[in-house]
Write a protein that holds these residues in place. Structure first.
Motif, PDB file in Angstrom:
ATOM      1  N   GLY A 143       0.841  -1.197   0.000  1.00 52.79           N
ATOM      2  CA  GLY A 143       0.000   0.000   0.000  1.00 52.79           C
ATOM      3  C   GLY A 143       0.874   1.243   0.000  1.00 52.79           C
ATOM      4  N   ASN A 144       0.281   2.379   0.285  1.00 53.42           N
ATOM      5  CA  ASN A 144       1.045   3.633   0.263  1.00 53.42           C
ATOM      6  C   ASN A 144       2.261   3.586   1.184  1.00 53.42           C
ATOM      7  N   MET A 145       2.064   3.080   2.398  1.00 56.57           N
ATOM      8  CA  MET A 145       3.184   2.979   3.338  1.00 56.57           C
ATOM      9  C   MET A 145       4.069   1.793   2.990  1.00 56.57           C
ATOM     10  N   TYR A 197       4.755   0.375   0.172  1.00 51.84           N
ATOM     11  CA  TYR A 197       5.642   0.566  -0.974  1.00 51.84           C
ATOM     12  C   TYR A 197       6.858   1.408  -0.589  1.00 51.84           C
ATOM     13  N   LEU A 198       6.652   2.407   0.255  1.00 51.97           N
ATOM     14  CA  LEU A 198       7.785   3.221   0.713  1.00 51.97           C
ATOM     15  C   LEU A 198       8.757   2.379   1.541  1.00 51.97           C
ATOM     16  N   ASP A 201       1.361  -8.738  -2.854  1.00 46.72           N
ATOM     17  CA  ASP A 201       0.233  -7.849  -2.610  1.00 46.72           C
ATOM     18  C   ASP A 201      -0.894  -8.256  -3.552  1.00 46.72           C
ATOM     19  N   ASN A 238      -2.727  -6.189  -5.051  1.00 43.79           N
ATOM     20  CA  ASN A 238      -2.711  -5.199  -6.127  1.00 43.79           C
ATOM     21  C   ASN A 238      -1.598  -5.554  -7.111  1.00 43.79           C
ATOM     22  N   GLN A 262       0.806  -2.750  -8.230  1.00 44.45           N
ATOM     23  CA  GLN A 262       1.858  -2.392  -7.278  1.00 44.45           C
ATOM     24  C   GLN A 262       2.982  -3.416  -7.288  1.00 44.45           C
ATOM     25  N   VAL A 297       3.031   9.045   5.301  1.00 43.54           N
ATOM     26  CA  VAL A 297       3.822   8.594   4.161  1.00 43.54           C
ATOM     27  C   VAL A 297       4.930   9.587   3.811  1.00 43.54           C
ATOM     28  N   SER A 298       4.689  10.876   4.036  1.00 41.60           N
ATOM     29  CA  SER A 298       5.723  11.866   3.719  1.00 41.60           C
ATOM     30  C   SER A 298       6.932  11.701   4.621  1.00 41.60           C
ATOM     31  N   ALA A 323       8.858   8.627   3.486  1.00 39.41           N
ATOM     32  CA  ALA A 323       9.598   8.944   2.269  1.00 39.41           C
ATOM     33  C   ALA A 323      10.849   9.754   2.581  1.00 39.41           C
TER      34      ALA A 323
END
Length: 296
Positions: free
Chosen positions: A12-14, A16-17, A32, A34, A37, A123-124, A127
Protein backbone atom coordinates in the motif's frame (compact mmCIF):
# COMPACT_ATOMS: atom_id res chain seq x y z
CA UNK A 1 23.86 -4.80 -0.62
CA UNK A 2 23.25 -7.60 1.86
CA UNK A 3 22.85 -11.14 0.55
CA UNK A 4 20.02 -11.72 3.01
CA UNK A 5 16.44 -11.86 1.75
CA UNK A 6 13.50 -9.84 3.05
CA UNK A 7 9.92 -10.72 2.12
CA UNK A 8 7.44 -7.85 2.35
CA UNK A 9 3.71 -8.50 2.42
CA UNK A 10 1.71 -5.35 1.68
CA UNK A 11 2.48 -2.71 -0.94
CA UNK A 12 0.00 0.00 0.00
CA UNK A 13 1.04 3.63 0.26
CA UNK A 14 3.18 2.98 3.34
CA UNK A 15 4.23 -0.53 2.35
CA UNK A 16 5.64 0.57 -0.97
CA UNK A 17 7.79 3.22 0.71
CA UNK A 18 9.07 0.55 3.11
CA UNK A 19 9.83 -1.62 0.10
CA UNK A 20 11.87 1.19 -1.44
CA UNK A 21 13.95 1.57 1.69
CA UNK A 22 14.48 -2.15 2.26
CA UNK A 23 15.38 -2.79 -1.39
CA UNK A 24 18.28 -0.37 -1.16
CA UNK A 25 20.04 -2.75 1.22
CA UNK A 26 18.49 -6.21 0.81
CA UNK A 27 17.25 -8.62 -1.80
CA UNK A 28 13.51 -7.99 -1.71
CA UNK A 29 10.57 -10.33 -2.25
CA UNK A 30 7.06 -8.84 -2.44
CA UNK A 31 3.43 -9.87 -2.31
CA UNK A 32 0.23 -7.85 -2.61
CA UNK A 33 -3.28 -8.30 -3.99
CA UNK A 34 -2.71 -5.20 -6.13
CA UNK A 35 -0.96 -6.61 -9.17
CA UNK A 36 -0.09 -3.13 -10.45
CA UNK A 37 1.86 -2.39 -7.28
CA UNK A 38 3.62 -5.74 -7.50
CA UNK A 39 4.61 -5.06 -11.09
CA UNK A 40 5.81 -1.62 -10.11
CA UNK A 41 8.00 -3.08 -7.36
CA UNK A 42 9.48 -5.53 -9.88
CA UNK A 43 10.27 -2.79 -12.38
CA UNK A 44 11.42 -0.07 -10.00
CA UNK A 45 12.95 -2.07 -7.14
CA UNK A 46 14.06 -5.27 -8.88
CA UNK A 47 11.87 -7.16 -6.44
CA UNK A 48 11.03 -10.83 -6.78
CA UNK A 49 7.31 -11.60 -6.85
CA UNK A 50 6.18 -14.21 -4.33
CA UNK A 51 3.91 -16.47 -6.35
CA UNK A 52 4.08 -19.45 -3.99
CA UNK A 53 5.15 -19.78 -0.34
CA UNK A 54 7.89 -22.25 -1.25
CA UNK A 55 9.92 -19.23 -2.41
CA UNK A 56 10.37 -18.26 1.24
CA UNK A 57 12.86 -21.06 1.82
CA UNK A 58 16.04 -19.21 2.72
CA UNK A 59 14.27 -15.91 3.42
CA UNK A 60 15.73 -14.30 6.53
CA UNK A 61 13.04 -11.75 7.41
CA UNK A 62 9.32 -11.35 6.75
CA UNK A 63 7.88 -7.84 7.06
CA UNK A 64 4.12 -7.38 7.33
CA UNK A 65 2.53 -4.05 6.37
CA UNK A 66 -1.11 -4.94 5.97
CA UNK A 67 -4.42 -3.07 6.38
CA UNK A 68 -6.04 -5.28 9.04
CA UNK A 69 -4.91 -7.65 11.84
CA UNK A 70 -6.79 -10.54 10.23
CA UNK A 71 -4.72 -10.07 7.07
CA UNK A 72 -1.50 -10.50 9.03
CA UNK A 73 -2.72 -13.69 10.66
CA UNK A 74 -3.96 -15.05 7.35
CA UNK A 75 -0.59 -14.43 5.68
CA UNK A 76 1.30 -16.06 8.55
CA UNK A 77 -0.93 -19.14 8.47
CA UNK A 78 -0.25 -19.52 4.78
CA UNK A 79 3.52 -19.15 4.90
CA UNK A 80 4.33 -20.72 8.27
CA UNK A 81 5.17 -24.23 6.96
CA UNK A 82 7.69 -22.77 4.53
CA UNK A 83 9.58 -20.36 6.79
CA UNK A 84 13.07 -21.15 7.96
CA UNK A 85 13.22 -21.78 11.70
CA UNK A 86 15.69 -18.90 12.15
CA UNK A 87 13.55 -16.36 10.26
CA UNK A 88 12.29 -13.22 12.02
CA UNK A 89 8.81 -11.81 11.40
CA UNK A 90 8.50 -8.03 11.75
CA UNK A 91 4.93 -6.79 12.21
CA UNK A 92 4.70 -3.13 11.12
CA UNK A 93 0.91 -3.11 10.61
CA UNK A 94 -1.24 -1.16 13.05
CA UNK A 95 -2.59 -3.89 15.33
CA UNK A 96 -3.42 -4.46 18.98
CA UNK A 97 -1.22 -6.39 21.46
CA UNK A 98 -3.76 -9.25 21.42
CA UNK A 99 -3.23 -9.56 17.66
CA UNK A 100 0.53 -9.72 18.17
CA UNK A 101 0.09 -12.44 20.78
CA UNK A 102 -2.06 -14.48 18.39
CA UNK A 103 0.69 -14.24 15.79
CA UNK A 104 3.25 -15.20 18.43
CA UNK A 105 1.28 -18.32 19.38
CA UNK A 106 1.03 -19.34 15.74
CA UNK A 107 4.72 -18.84 15.03
CA UNK A 108 5.67 -20.65 18.24
CA UNK A 109 4.65 -23.90 16.55
CA UNK A 110 7.96 -23.72 14.67
CA UNK A 111 9.92 -21.54 17.07
CA UNK A 112 9.97 -18.55 14.71
CA UNK A 113 10.72 -15.17 16.28
CA UNK A 114 8.43 -12.14 16.12
CA UNK A 115 8.69 -8.46 16.99
CA UNK A 116 6.20 -5.64 16.59
CA UNK A 117 7.56 -2.52 14.89
CA UNK A 118 4.66 -0.12 14.54
CA UNK A 119 5.23 2.84 12.25
CA UNK A 120 4.69 6.27 13.76
CA UNK A 121 4.55 8.53 10.72
CA UNK A 122 2.71 9.58 7.64
CA UNK A 123 3.82 8.59 4.16
CA UNK A 124 5.72 11.87 3.72
CA UNK A 125 7.80 11.14 6.81
CA UNK A 126 8.56 7.62 5.67
CA UNK A 127 9.60 8.94 2.27
CA UNK A 128 11.90 11.47 3.96
CA UNK A 129 13.40 8.88 6.29
CA UNK A 130 12.12 10.63 9.42
CA UNK A 131 9.53 8.04 10.49
CA UNK A 132 9.81 6.25 13.83
CA UNK A 133 9.42 2.59 14.69
CA UNK A 134 7.83 1.72 18.02
CA UNK A 135 9.29 -1.65 18.97
CA UNK A 136 8.14 -4.47 21.21
CA UNK A 137 9.84 -7.81 21.69
CA UNK A 138 12.83 -9.49 23.26
CA UNK A 139 16.12 -7.63 23.05
CA UNK A 140 17.88 -10.45 21.23
CA UNK A 141 15.24 -10.70 18.50
CA UNK A 142 15.21 -6.92 18.05
CA UNK A 143 18.99 -7.08 17.72
CA UNK A 144 18.67 -9.80 15.06
CA UNK A 145 16.19 -7.67 13.14
CA UNK A 146 18.16 -4.45 13.52
CA UNK A 147 19.67 -4.44 10.00
CA UNK A 148 16.18 -4.45 8.49
CA UNK A 149 14.83 -1.99 11.06
CA UNK A 150 17.72 0.36 10.32
CA UNK A 151 17.02 0.13 6.60
CA UNK A 152 13.48 1.36 7.25
CA UNK A 153 14.44 4.17 9.63
CA UNK A 154 17.10 4.85 12.23
CA UNK A 155 14.54 6.40 14.60
CA UNK A 156 13.48 3.53 16.84
CA UNK A 157 11.99 3.42 20.34
CA UNK A 158 11.97 0.13 22.25
CA UNK A 159 8.96 0.09 24.59
CA UNK A 160 9.39 -3.34 26.16
CA UNK A 161 7.99 -6.85 25.72
CA UNK A 162 6.20 -8.09 22.63
CA UNK A 163 3.08 -6.05 21.91
CA UNK A 164 4.13 -2.85 23.68
CA UNK A 165 5.17 -1.12 20.48
CA UNK A 166 1.78 -1.91 18.96
CA UNK A 167 0.03 -0.65 22.09
CA UNK A 168 2.01 2.59 22.04
CA UNK A 169 1.02 3.20 18.40
CA UNK A 170 -2.68 2.60 19.07
CA UNK A 171 -2.56 4.87 22.15
CA UNK A 172 -0.75 7.61 20.23
CA UNK A 173 -3.35 7.44 17.47
CA UNK A 174 -6.20 7.47 19.99
CA UNK A 175 -4.84 10.68 21.53
CA UNK A 176 -4.36 12.28 18.11
CA UNK A 177 -7.87 11.34 16.99
CA UNK A 178 -9.48 12.52 20.23
CA UNK A 179 -7.49 15.76 20.12
CA UNK A 180 -8.71 16.26 16.55
CA UNK A 181 -12.30 16.28 17.81
CA UNK A 182 -11.42 18.74 20.59
CA UNK A 183 -9.62 21.00 18.11
CA UNK A 184 -12.58 20.91 15.73
CA UNK A 185 -14.92 21.82 18.57
CA UNK A 186 -12.63 24.62 19.73
CA UNK A 187 -12.39 26.00 16.19
CA UNK A 188 -16.16 25.99 15.81
CA UNK A 189 -16.60 27.80 19.13
CA UNK A 190 -13.94 30.33 18.16
CA UNK A 191 -15.48 30.95 14.76
CA UNK A 192 -18.90 31.46 16.31
CA UNK A 193 -17.45 33.98 18.75
CA UNK A 194 -15.38 35.87 16.19
CA UNK A 195 -12.02 34.76 17.64
CA UNK A 196 -9.11 35.03 15.18
CA UNK A 197 -8.29 31.42 14.23
CA UNK A 198 -4.59 31.99 13.60
CA UNK A 199 -4.22 33.61 17.02
CA UNK A 200 -6.13 30.73 18.57
CA UNK A 201 -3.75 28.26 16.93
CA UNK A 202 -0.82 30.23 18.35
CA UNK A 203 -2.41 30.18 21.80
CA UNK A 204 -3.16 26.45 21.84
CA UNK A 205 0.26 25.51 20.43
CA UNK A 206 2.19 27.62 22.97
CA UNK A 207 4.25 25.29 25.18
CA UNK A 208 2.75 26.86 28.31
CA UNK A 209 -0.85 26.74 27.11
CA UNK A 210 -3.72 24.44 26.10
CA UNK A 211 -2.41 21.53 24.07
CA UNK A 212 0.98 21.04 25.75
CA UNK A 213 0.43 21.78 29.42
CA UNK A 214 -1.77 18.77 30.29
CA UNK A 215 0.94 16.39 29.04
CA UNK A 216 4.24 18.12 29.77
CA UNK A 217 3.28 19.48 33.18
CA UNK A 218 0.20 17.89 34.68
CA UNK A 219 0.83 14.36 33.49
CA UNK A 220 4.65 14.37 33.42
CA UNK A 221 5.11 16.14 36.76
CA UNK A 222 1.97 15.91 38.84
CA UNK A 223 0.32 12.62 37.87
CA UNK A 224 3.62 10.77 37.36
CA UNK A 225 4.70 11.84 40.85
CA UNK A 226 1.27 11.52 42.49
CA UNK A 227 1.51 15.21 43.42
CA UNK A 228 -1.86 16.94 43.59
CA UNK A 229 -1.14 19.58 46.25
CA UNK A 230 -1.69 23.23 45.34
CA UNK A 231 -2.09 24.29 41.74
CA UNK A 232 -5.40 25.03 40.05
CA UNK A 233 -8.17 23.32 42.03
CA UNK A 234 -10.33 20.78 40.30
CA UNK A 235 -13.34 22.84 41.38
CA UNK A 236 -12.00 25.76 39.32
CA UNK A 237 -11.46 23.52 36.30
CA UNK A 238 -15.04 22.25 36.71
CA UNK A 239 -16.28 25.85 36.74
CA UNK A 240 -14.27 26.68 33.59
CA UNK A 241 -15.60 23.58 31.89
CA UNK A 242 -19.15 24.63 32.72
CA UNK A 243 -18.45 28.06 31.20
CA UNK A 244 -17.24 26.38 28.00
CA UNK A 245 -20.45 24.36 27.80
CA UNK A 246 -22.48 27.50 28.41
CA UNK A 247 -20.60 29.34 25.66
CA UNK A 248 -21.10 26.51 23.18
CA UNK A 249 -24.80 26.31 24.05
CA UNK A 250 -25.27 30.06 23.57
CA UNK A 251 -23.61 29.86 20.14
CA UNK A 252 -25.42 26.61 19.24
CA UNK A 253 -22.14 24.75 18.73
CA UNK A 254 -22.46 20.95 19.19
CA UNK A 255 -19.89 19.47 21.57
CA UNK A 256 -18.87 15.85 22.01
CA UNK A 257 -15.35 15.44 23.46
CA UNK A 258 -15.51 18.61 25.58
CA UNK A 259 -18.99 17.66 26.81
CA UNK A 260 -17.79 14.17 27.76
CA UNK A 261 -14.72 15.49 29.57
CA UNK A 262 -16.94 17.72 31.72
CA UNK A 263 -18.47 14.58 33.19
CA UNK A 264 -15.05 13.44 34.39
CA UNK A 265 -14.56 16.69 36.32
CA UNK A 266 -17.99 16.27 37.86
CA UNK A 267 -17.02 12.76 38.95
CA UNK A 268 -13.75 14.07 40.38
CA UNK A 269 -15.56 16.68 42.44
CA UNK A 270 -18.07 14.09 43.66
CA UNK A 271 -15.16 11.83 44.68
CA UNK A 272 -13.83 14.59 46.94
CA UNK A 273 -10.91 15.76 44.83
CA UNK A 274 -12.31 19.24 44.23
CA UNK A 275 -9.67 21.04 46.37
CA UNK A 276 -6.71 19.27 44.75
CA UNK A 277 -5.00 20.26 41.53
CA UNK A 278 -7.24 19.31 38.64
CA UNK A 279 -4.74 16.66 37.56
CA UNK A 280 -6.37 14.70 40.38
CA UNK A 281 -8.96 13.48 37.88
CA UNK A 282 -6.33 10.79 37.20
CA UNK A 283 -7.07 9.38 40.65
CA UNK A 284 -10.48 8.28 39.38
CA UNK A 285 -8.87 5.61 37.21
CA UNK A 286 -6.93 4.33 40.24
CA UNK A 287 -10.23 4.22 42.13
CA UNK A 288 -11.60 2.09 39.31
CA UNK A 289 -8.62 -0.28 39.55
CA UNK A 290 -6.85 1.05 36.42
CA UNK A 291 -4.25 3.62 37.56
CA UNK A 292 -2.85 6.03 34.98
CA UNK A 293 0.73 5.58 36.27
CA UNK A 294 2.38 2.86 38.39
CA UNK A 295 2.06 3.19 42.14
CA UNK A 296 5.05 4.61 43.99
Amino acid sequence: MSSQKVALYGLGNMGYLIAERISSQFSLQVSDLNTAQVERACNELSAEVITCPEQLAGTNYVVLCLPHPSASLSVLKGILPYLDANAVVIETSTVNPADVRRSEQLLAERGIALIDASILAGVSQMAAGTASLLLGGSADVIARAKPVLDSITEKQIVFGPLGTGAAAKVINNAVAHAAMVVVAEAGSMATACGVDIQKLIGLLSDEQMGMHRPLTYRYAKRIANHDYEGGMPLSAALKDSALALELAHSERVPLFAIQASHTVYELGATAGYDREDYAAIAKLWADWGKPTVPAT
